[in-house]
Design an enzyme around this catalytic site. Structure first.
Site, PDB file in Angstrom:
ATOM      1  N   LYS A  62     -21.052 -42.106 -25.354  1.00  0.00           N
ATOM      2  CA  LYS A  62     -22.388 -42.706 -25.398  1.00  0.00           C
ATOM      3  C   LYS A  62     -23.314 -42.076 -24.375  1.00  0.00           C
ATOM      4  O   LYS A  62     -24.477 -41.762 -24.676  1.00  0.00           O
ATOM      5  CB  LYS A  62     -22.282 -44.217 -25.168  1.00  0.00           C
ATOM      6  CG  LYS A  62     -21.614 -44.951 -26.319  1.00  0.00           C
ATOM      7  CD  LYS A  62     -21.481 -46.447 -26.039  1.00  0.00           C
ATOM      8  CE  LYS A  62     -20.845 -47.165 -27.209  1.00  0.00           C
ATOM      9  NZ  LYS A  62     -20.705 -48.624 -26.977  1.00  0.00           N
TER      10      LYS A  62
ATOM     11  N   CYS B 135     -21.543 -47.414 -21.410  1.00  0.00           N
ATOM     12  CA  CYS B 135     -20.516 -48.459 -21.262  1.00  0.00           C
ATOM     13  C   CYS B 135     -19.941 -48.807 -22.629  1.00  0.00           C
ATOM     14  O   CYS B 135     -20.625 -48.699 -23.649  1.00  0.00           O
ATOM     15  CB  CYS B 135     -21.098 -49.738 -20.661  1.00  0.00           C
ATOM     16  SG  CYS B 135     -21.898 -49.557 -19.062  1.00  0.00           S
ATOM     17  N   ASP B 136     -18.709 -49.247 -22.615  1.00  0.00           N
ATOM     18  CA  ASP B 136     -18.112 -49.782 -23.838  1.00  0.00           C
ATOM     19  C   ASP B 136     -17.057 -50.809 -23.455  1.00  0.00           C
ATOM     20  O   ASP B 136     -16.370 -50.641 -22.440  1.00  0.00           O
ATOM     21  CB  ASP B 136     -17.466 -48.685 -24.683  1.00  0.00           C
ATOM     22  CG  ASP B 136     -17.130 -49.196 -26.083  1.00  0.00           C
ATOM     23  OD1 ASP B 136     -18.040 -49.192 -26.935  1.00  0.00           O
ATOM     24  OD2 ASP B 136     -15.986 -49.622 -26.298  1.00  0.00           O
ATOM     25  N   SER B 137     -16.957 -51.866 -24.246  1.00  0.00           N
ATOM     26  CA  SER B 137     -15.988 -52.928 -23.959  1.00  0.00           C
ATOM     27  C   SER B 137     -15.115 -53.217 -25.175  1.00  0.00           C
ATOM     28  O   SER B 137     -15.585 -53.166 -26.313  1.00  0.00           O
ATOM     29  CB  SER B 137     -16.713 -54.214 -23.554  1.00  0.00           C
ATOM     30  OG  SER B 137     -17.485 -54.024 -22.386  1.00  0.00           O
TER      31      SER B 137
ATOM     32  N   GLY C 182     -15.276 -49.794 -20.123  1.00  0.00           N
ATOM     33  CA  GLY C 182     -15.309 -48.419 -19.639  1.00  0.00           C
ATOM     34  C   GLY C 182     -16.714 -48.055 -19.212  1.00  0.00           C
ATOM     35  O   GLY C 182     -17.700 -48.496 -19.822  1.00  0.00           O
TER      36      GLY C 182
END
Length: 210
Positions: free
Chosen positions: A55, A75-77, A113
């Site tokens: 991203k 960010c990624d969850s 992340g």
């Protein structure tokens, strides 16, 4: 120096604004399924970090041309459920219902992340990444409560099928760890990662408030 958030998440934006930063938002449009397929052997932390990096990297060229002095943050969850399955956004009411049926009365770990790219004079000069896991303790909504929650549409579009700050907060018994990470961006981890690329978060408070 500007803080650029490579995410369309209103929760991440709200967290940053509440913490003194008014970021530029540049939505990545990354194909998350394609990134996931590209790292089939990745563990949960590696996977969310790979997604966060994808991203951030996807908007770097655009940001460099627009704001040559910046930090780009991706960010990624995802939720690591009690049975070891790692899941993202449910996408459908049926999938969200299944997640809640499974998670009710149990614990899961929301893993977020983070990826940061520093730009100076329009060039990438540093990058770093990291992840953080926070334990989420799920309550047990009644059948009527779960039906009403699913009807809001909220759980379909958020990692793990729940929120802490929205309708879902009524059914979360507690968290063990960093609450901001559950909202999608860990403030303490982001501060540490910014330090690694030579940026103090307090300087971003000043510049973004002007």
């Amino acid at each position: 120096m500007r803080f650029v958030l490579a995410s369309a998440s209103p929760a991440r934006l709200s967290v940053l604004r509440s913490a003194g930063i008014e970021p530029l938002v540049r939505v990545s449009g990354v194909d998350e399924e394609a990134v996931t397929r590209a790292v089939p052997e990745a563990g949960p932390a590696e996977l969310v970090t790979a997604l966060a990096t994808a991203k951030a990297d996807s908007v770097v060229a655009e940001v460099a041309a627009e704001v040559p002095e910046a930090v780009v943050v991706g960010c990624d969850s995802m939720l690591l459920m009690s049975d070891g399955e790692i899941v993202g956004k449910p996408g459908t009411t049926e999938a969200a219902a299944e997640r809640w049926t499974h998670n009710s009365g149990t614990e899961g770990q929301l893993i977020t992340g983070h990826s940061i790219v520093r730009l100076q004079r329009g060039e990438v000069t540093a990058r770093t990444e990291g992840s953080l896991g926070t334990t989420v303790r799920f309550g047990t909504p009644t059948a009527a409560e779960l039906e009403a929650y699913l009807a809001t549409g909220e759980p379909l579009h958020v990692a793990g099928g729940f929120t802490l700050e929205g309708f879902g907060g009524w059914f979360i018994e507690g968290v063990d760890g960093d609450p901001s990470s559950v909202l999608g961006i860990s403030l303490p981890l982001t501060r540490k990662l910014l330090t690694e690329v030579g940026v103090s978060v307090v300087d971003l408070w000043k510049s973004d408030a002007e």
